[in-house]
Design an enzyme around this catalytic site. Structure first.
Site, PDB file in Angstrom:
ATOM      1  N   ASP A 151      -3.828  -5.089   0.304  1.00  0.00           N
ATOM      2  CA  ASP A 151      -4.817  -4.113  -0.155  1.00  0.00           C
ATOM      3  C   ASP A 151      -5.085  -4.449  -1.623  1.00  0.00           C
ATOM      4  O   ASP A 151      -4.229  -4.228  -2.476  1.00  0.00           O
ATOM      5  CB  ASP A 151      -4.294  -2.688  -0.019  1.00  0.00           C
ATOM      6  CG  ASP A 151      -5.390  -1.644  -0.231  1.00  0.00           C
ATOM      7  OD1 ASP A 151      -6.430  -1.998  -0.832  1.00  0.00           O
ATOM      8  OD2 ASP A 151      -5.203  -0.485   0.176  1.00  0.00           O
ATOM      9  N   ASP A 178      -2.491   0.104   3.610  1.00  0.00           N
ATOM     10  CA  ASP A 178      -2.134   1.137   2.631  1.00  0.00           C
ATOM     11  C   ASP A 178      -0.619   1.245   2.447  1.00  0.00           C
ATOM     12  O   ASP A 178      -0.147   1.616   1.371  1.00  0.00           O
ATOM     13  CB  ASP A 178      -2.664   2.508   3.071  1.00  0.00           C
ATOM     14  CG  ASP A 178      -4.176   2.579   3.105  1.00  0.00           C
ATOM     15  OD1 ASP A 178      -4.815   1.978   2.227  1.00  0.00           O
ATOM     16  OD2 ASP A 178      -4.719   3.247   4.001  1.00  0.00           O
TER      17      ASP A 178
END
Length: 255
Positions: free
Chosen positions: A79, A206
């Site tokens: 990410d 995440d």
């Protein structure tokens, strides 16, 4: 390998820090799901440099339409900016996140907070660290816990359930916070800066890197149904020490 990954993530942090006024903001299908040219630049940089460490690796990245499924062998889960809205608003609470899986098992996690120059990292079986110092999750009960939560910003239909649950948690715990970076929230639980974190929907990038750090710090993460997390699935997530988790599930079951 861990040290090489840390150095690459730190270099990616310099791209973040040197961002200019023109962020090249675009939406990804909705007005609240935003991406900047720096998300893309950092992801491209990470893919290029990490490939030099493990030439036969594959990648899962938030940005773009590339493969989103975990593969055998080495696979990096990236990410580039977790907390893009914070980055856009200069809220100074975002993270660059890299997880490494081998044969579908997460073995390394590195999460950089470039605004505070805090780097969290862990390798399976070797403990979790923040800026070179070993970290450990707390053992607080829910009543003494600082609780972090996410609002599922891309799924507004979950807003009522989220805030209804959070009100119940608030009545039981010490305090609640909403910060805007799932990866940093998980790392804060790992470091004992907070005691519990939850969100009704998260994407694997995440939490992938941060989850290694969390586990090595002695905490656990599950779905709301108390199932193991699956990196190939979008799911809920709750993490913390055993006492705080038990208190959370009691609240959840009382709904």
């Amino acid at each position: 390998m861990l040290n090489k990954i840390i150095n690459i993530v730190k270099q990616a942090g310099e791209i973040y820090k040197n961002a200019g006024n023109d962020l090249g903001i675009e939406d990804k299908g909705s007005s609240v799901n935003l991406v900047t040219k720096y998300d893309k630049m950092i992801q491209d940089f990470l893919f290029t440099e990490l490939k030099k460490i493990v030439p036969d690796c594959t990648f899962i990245g938030e940005e773009g339409e590339d493969n989103k499924a975990l593969t055998d062998g080495y696979c990096f889960i990236v990410d580039p900016i977790d907390g893009t809205t914070n980055f856009i608003k200069d809220f100074q609470h975002s993270a660059i996140c890299v997880g490494l899986a081998k044969d579908k098992e997460l073995i390394i996690g590195v999460v950089l907070d470039p605004d505070l120059d805090n780097i969290f990292y862990a390798e399976k079986g070797k403990g979790a660290y923040l800026n070179g110092k070993r970290i450990k999750a707390s053992d607080c009960s829910i009543e003494n816990s600082l609780v972090l939560f996410g609002t599922c910003p891309y799924e507004h239909e979950l807003a009522h359930k989220t805030f209804e649950l959070t009100e119940k948690v608030f009545q039981k715990c010490l305090e609640v916070r909403r910060c805007g970076s799932a990866a940093l929230d998980i790392c804060y639980v790992a470091a004992g800066k907070a005691d519990l974190y939850y969100e009704m929907i998260l994407r694997p990038w995440d939490w992938a890197g941060a989850s290694v750090i969390l586990k090595e710090a002695g905490a656990k993460a599950y779905t709301f149904e108390k199932e193991e997390l699956d990196i190939n699935k979008i799911s809920s997530l709750v993490c913390g020490n055993e006492k705080a988790l038990n208190g959370f599930y009691e609240i959840l079951q009382s709904e």
